[in-house]
Write a protein that holds these residues in place. Structure first.
Motif, PDB file in Angstrom:
ATOM      1  N   ALA A 100       0.635  -1.160   0.046  1.00 47.51           N
ATOM      2  CA  ALA A 100       0.041   0.112  -0.035  1.00 47.51           C
ATOM      3  C   ALA A 100       1.021   1.322   0.003  1.00 47.51           C
ATOM      4  CB  ALA A 100      -0.915   0.086   1.221  1.00 47.51           C
ATOM      5  N   THR A 102       3.966   1.564  -1.229  1.00 43.25           N
ATOM      6  CA  THR A 102       4.474   1.703  -2.327  1.00 43.25           C
ATOM      7  C   THR A 102       3.606   2.340  -3.509  1.00 43.25           C
ATOM      8  OG1 THR A 102       6.197  -0.101  -1.964  1.00 43.25           O
ATOM      9  CG2 THR A 102       5.749   0.454  -4.173  1.00 43.25           C
ATOM     10  N   LEU A 103       2.375   1.923  -3.689  1.00 48.61           N
ATOM     11  CA  LEU A 103       1.413   2.237  -4.315  1.00 48.61           C
ATOM     12  C   LEU A 103       1.179   3.903  -4.203  1.00 48.61           C
ATOM     13  CD1 LEU A 103      -1.355  -0.537  -4.707  1.00 48.61           C
ATOM     14  CD2 LEU A 103       0.536   0.139  -6.255  1.00 48.61           C
ATOM     15  N   GLY A 104       0.959   4.176  -2.784  1.00 50.13           N
ATOM     16  CA  GLY A 104       0.560   5.324  -2.489  1.00 50.13           C
ATOM     17  C   GLY A 104       1.612   6.281  -2.893  1.00 50.13           C
ATOM     18  N   GLU A 106       4.043   6.082  -5.235  1.00 44.76           N
ATOM     19  CA  GLU A 106       4.086   5.996  -6.644  1.00 44.76           C
ATOM     20  C   GLU A 106       3.188   7.194  -6.987  1.00 44.76           C
ATOM     21  OE1 GLU A 106       5.342   1.505  -8.008  1.00 44.76           O
ATOM     22  OE2 GLU A 106       3.405   2.347  -8.264  1.00 44.76           O
TER      23      GLU A 106
ATOM     24  N   LEU B 294      -0.154  -5.927  -8.569  1.00 45.88           N
ATOM     25  CA  LEU B 294       0.151  -5.389  -7.292  1.00 45.88           C
ATOM     26  C   LEU B 294      -0.925  -4.774  -6.631  1.00 45.88           C
ATOM     27  CD1 LEU B 294       3.017  -5.304  -6.234  1.00 45.88           C
ATOM     28  CD2 LEU B 294       3.293  -2.845  -7.043  1.00 45.88           C
ATOM     29  N   PRO B 298      -3.073  -6.431  -1.816  1.00 41.08           N
ATOM     30  CA  PRO B 298      -3.490  -6.000  -0.771  1.00 41.08           C
ATOM     31  C   PRO B 298      -5.054  -6.155  -0.705  1.00 41.08           C
ATOM     32  CG  PRO B 298      -1.985  -4.391  -1.696  1.00 41.08           C
ATOM     33  CD  PRO B 298      -2.384  -5.449  -2.699  1.00 41.08           C
ATOM     34  N   LEU B 339      -3.909   5.729  -7.539  1.00 42.79           N
ATOM     35  CA  LEU B 339      -3.104   4.972  -6.581  1.00 42.79           C
ATOM     36  C   LEU B 339      -3.077   5.372  -5.194  1.00 42.79           C
ATOM     37  CD1 LEU B 339       0.154   4.724  -8.909  1.00 42.79           C
ATOM     38  CD2 LEU B 339      -1.338   2.851  -8.424  1.00 42.79           C
ATOM     39  N   VAL B 340      -2.838   6.900  -5.079  1.00 43.04           N
ATOM     40  CA  VAL B 340      -3.087   7.523  -3.745  1.00 43.04           C
ATOM     41  C   VAL B 340      -4.318   7.054  -2.802  1.00 43.04           C
ATOM     42  CG1 VAL B 340      -2.935   9.678  -2.504  1.00 43.04           C
ATOM     43  CG2 VAL B 340      -1.652   9.217  -4.607  1.00 43.04           C
ATOM     44  N   VAL B 342      -6.292   4.463  -3.673  1.00 44.13           N
ATOM     45  CA  VAL B 342      -6.276   3.099  -3.361  1.00 44.13           C
ATOM     46  C   VAL B 342      -5.400   2.656  -2.227  1.00 44.13           C
ATOM     47  CG1 VAL B 342      -5.604   0.818  -4.214  1.00 44.13           C
ATOM     48  CG2 VAL B 342      -6.904   2.248  -5.692  1.00 44.13           C
ATOM     49  N   SER B 343      -4.253   3.391  -2.057  1.00 42.12           N
ATOM     50  CA  SER B 343      -3.406   3.285  -1.056  1.00 42.12           C
ATOM     51  C   SER B 343      -3.925   3.563   0.355  1.00 42.12           C
ATOM     52  CB  SER B 343      -2.032   3.870  -1.319  1.00 42.12           C
ATOM     53  OG  SER B 343      -1.543   4.202  -0.208  1.00 42.12           O
ATOM     54  N   ILE B 344      -4.508   4.753   0.551  1.00 44.38           N
ATOM     55  CA  ILE B 344      -5.117   5.092   1.550  1.00 44.38           C
ATOM     56  C   ILE B 344      -6.405   4.345   2.121  1.00 44.38           C
ATOM     57  CG2 ILE B 344      -6.376   7.069   2.656  1.00 44.38           C
ATOM     58  CD1 ILE B 344      -4.772   9.069   1.103  1.00 44.38           C
ATOM     59  N   LEU B 346      -6.663   1.138   1.551  1.00 42.78           N
ATOM     60  CA  LEU B 346      -5.953   0.211   1.854  1.00 42.78           C
ATOM     61  C   LEU B 346      -5.621   0.112   3.589  1.00 42.78           C
ATOM     62  CD1 LEU B 346      -4.242  -1.369  -1.111  1.00 42.78           C
ATOM     63  CD2 LEU B 346      -6.203  -2.303  -0.360  1.00 42.78           C
ATOM     64  N   ILE B 347      -4.811   1.300   3.674  1.00 40.05           N
ATOM     65  CA  ILE B 347      -4.287   1.420   4.958  1.00 40.05           C
ATOM     66  C   ILE B 347      -5.472   1.715   6.201  1.00 40.05           C
ATOM     67  CG2 ILE B 347      -2.899   2.784   6.485  1.00 40.05           C
ATOM     68  CD1 ILE B 347      -1.078   3.402   3.828  1.00 40.05           C
TER      69      ILE B 347
END
Lengths: 311, 365
Positions: A100, A102-104, A106, B294, B298, B339-340, B342-344, B346-347
């Motif tokens: 997560a 790494t994706l963020g 990026e 990738l 998650p 991407l940002v 999705v990342s947030i 997930l966290i």
């Protein structure tokens, strides 16, 4: 000799190899410390990108490469702090959070770059090299190895510093124990969480520095996704090195030569797709794994969050 | 269908069948999923504000383009097809305790083999047979590609994270080499494979643009879920995942099962590539790498390797990526923002799960 194997070509090739190897070396050394302490740090790619972007921005606006390295390392540490908080202190899954992050990063670095510089890619002036007297006069090897930015020599010195740390110091032993048998370390009265946090933050600093070097010295500019898997290569190097910093150096140089060869082939106008050459280092490592794989070993508690009294 | 409601935060492989799903449990899970997503949207909105974009306008646009417009929802459902196959492959591997992080390499090689074989095969045999063969070839190639990490793990004990990561780098490059050198379409100047004519691709569903690959993907992930939770074979794999040494003592052939797991996991990733090419793209361009793998990893974790929950997360991922792509074109917010986001998401979801777990524990104590 002329053509491909002239002296100039060879030393340029090796010079490029060192330049390409340094980010991998720093990432590998950082990852090695995390893994020793039992944290599989898949977020390292994100830490490198944070370092690359902030390092570039720092150097671009201050005009000082050193300040750039500093902001780059700080960027890596900032991401590592999230990782340490979520994966070490709270004990969330390291692979989920790592990917997560790494994706963020990026996305975030590409986004910030877009709004900061729009579609322009400003360049930094070429980094000035520290020329080592006498040694740099050796033909081929001199210009290839002894005419780099000061930080290159520092990075290589760090390899031996790390070796000393792991073998001769209390902290080194603590790190090892945190990865192999955290409960024993806890019983010995040493805070496992703190030990692992130190390791993850150091990883962040080194990865950030590696990213900053990649952007500021290696490329001279920042482009989105500039690390292009360098962090993952660092993970591979750390796992192959089996806890020995020197092997990270050798591995990084091997990958560096292959990466440099890619550019050199293009310059020389040889008509092989770069993808073929890009495969070489991975092929080499896979063959090494097939031959010597049995002896690869990892810390026992790698990837397992530590919770006091859990078992 | 039972929904995994075991309150353990650590995803133990054996908890899949536990618990009968009551309505309250389902409601609880729904709340525990939607709440964090809302929080994540707010955090990501702050980032948008910081770069000078109106978050409400952006989210509205993403929702409209990814979910509520007829074209958007069709694109979203189409995007789900390859992601579902990938998720199915990961569920098998993760439940058996094997970290197949090489999904992208397996995906691309599957895609390239499908792209190379399908246009040739459709000329010599009926379309449905040709596509079936393409699927099988793609699956076989991906399976073979996973053989090295599988054998190394099974018989030498080499960590599969490192080998699958290496193989994914190798696979990405190899896919490019194949496109540029072997399967290049001679009739175009851009390096790409021959294009499969639209009429030979997987049929679209009814009167829409949704690919029927969606149904294949749904079938794949549901079958995988049922096999893993309801069959002896699935139980064996979960035992290997929960405790490989105990599995050896229980008389299971762990080495053989390891190779099987890798083959299934990689085969499904190869099918994901094939379904994207045969159903949607039609050809592979050089340097094409959507890196779906990738992002799916998650998501599968957050679904606790439960097939039905994974469908939900894959849907969410698709809405965000399709909506984000439209927003990039229209609002000038680069696609990278997805991407940002999705990342947030997930966290925050992972954090919420932890908080929920802690709350349950303290209530029990």
């Amino acid at each position: 000799m002329t053509g491909l194997f002239s002296e100039v070509f060879l030393s340029a090739l090796l010079f490029g190899a060192v330049t390409a190897a340094i980010p991998l070396l720093l990432a590998g050394l950082g990852e090695q410390m995390s893994e020793k302490a039992g944290v599989l740090n898949i977020g390292i790619e994100g830490m490198m990108l944070a370092g690359a972007y902030l390092g570039f921005v720092g150097a671009f606006y201050s005009g000082s490469l050193w300040l750039g390295f500093l902001t780059g390392a700080a960027g890596g540490v900032a991401v590592a702090m999230i990782m340490a908080l979520l994966c070490v202190r709270i004990g969330l899954n390291q692979i989920v959070i790592g990917i997560a992050l790494t994706l963020g990063l990026e996305g975030l670095t590409a986004l910030l770059h877009h709004f900061q510089f729009s579609r322009s890619y400003p360049r930094l002036p070429a980094a000035d090299a520290t020329i080592i007297p006498l040694l740099s006069d050796i033909p081929v090897i001199g210009p290839a190895f002894f005419k780099h930015h000061l930080i290159v020599y520092l990075a290589v010195a760090l390899v031996f510093g790390m070796g000393y740390l792991y073998r001769r110091t209390q902290l080194g032993l603590n790190l090892q124990a945190a990865g192999d048998k955290p409960a024993a370390l806890d019983v010995a009265g040493i805070d496992v969480i703190r030990t692992r946090t130190i390791a993850v933050l150091t990883t962040g600093a080194l990865a950030g520095l590696g990213g900053a070097y990649l952007a500021n010295v290696g490329a001279g500019l920042f482009i989105p996704f500039i690390t292009n898997g360098a962090g993952f290569l660092g993970i591979v190097l750390a796992m192959l090195a089996r806890g020995r910093p020197v092997w990270v150096l050798f591995g990084a140089l091997l990958f560096g030569v292959c990466l440099s060869l890619t550019t050199a082939m293009q310059v020389a106008g040889i008509n092989i797709p770069t993808d073929v050459i890009q495969m070489l280092p991975f092929l080499a490592v896979m063959i090494m794994l097939v031959l010597f794989g049995r002896r690869a070993s990892l810390p026992a508690a790698l990837g397992i969050p530590y919770e006091r009294g859990a078992r | 269908m039972s929904i995994d409601t075991a309150p353990t935060a650590s995803a133990t492989a054996l908890d899949a069948t536990s618990g009968t799903a009551t309505r309250r449990d389902i409601l609880h899970r729904l709340l525990m999923t939607l709440g964090p997503i809302l929080i994540a949207l707010i955090i990501a909105g702050c980032i948008l504000l910081a770069v000078g974009v109106d978050p409400l306008a952006y989210y509205g646009f993403v929702l409209e383009k990814g979910l509520f417009s007829p074209l958007g929802i069709q694109q979203t459902l189409t995007r789900m097809a390859p992601l579902l196959f990938l998720a199915a492959g990961l569920i098998v591997a993760f439940r058996a305790g094997m970290w197949n992080l090489g999904g992208d390499g397996q995906f691309l090689l599957g895609a390239v083999t499908a792209a190379a074989s399908a246009p040739v095969l459709v000329q010599i045999m009926p379309s449905w047979l040709a596509l079936t063969f393409s699927f099988l070839i793609a699956m076989a190639v991906a399976m073979i590609w996973s053989l090295i990490p599988a054998l190394l793990r099974a018989y030498q004990g080499v960590n599969e994270i490192i080998t699958t990561l290496m193989m994914t780098f190798l696979g990405t490059s190899l896919a490019n080499v194949l496109v540029k050198l072997m399967f290049r379409d001679p009739s175009t100047t851009v390096p790409q494979t021959r294009t499969l004519p639209v009429e030979d691709r997987l049929p679209r569903l009814f009167e829409t643009t949704i690919t029927s690959g969606l149904l294949l993907g749904l079938a794949a992930i549901i079958i995988v879920h049922l096999v893993m939770t309801r069959t002896a074979f699935g139980l064996k794999l979960r035992i290997v995942g929960a405790n490989p040494r105990a599995a050896v003592h229980a008389g299971l052939g762990v080495s053989g099962l390891t190779v099987t797991v890798f083959a299934i996991s990689a085969g499904l990733a190869g099918l994901a590539g094939a379904v994207d090419i045969i159903g949607v793209q039609g050809n592979v361009r050089a340097d094409w790498n959507p890196a779906y793998g990738l992002a799916v990893i998650p998501a599968v974790f957050l679904a606790r390797m439960n097939g039905f929950a994974a469908i939900g997360f894959v849907f969410l991922l698709s809405v965000l990526s399709i909506g984000g792509e439209s927003a990039a074109r229209r609002l000038g917010v680069p696609n990278h923002f997805t991407l940002v986001l999705v990342s947030i998401v997930l966290i925050v979801l992972a954090l919420a799960e932890y908080v929920d777990h802690r709350y349950n524990q303290s209530r029990k104590a």
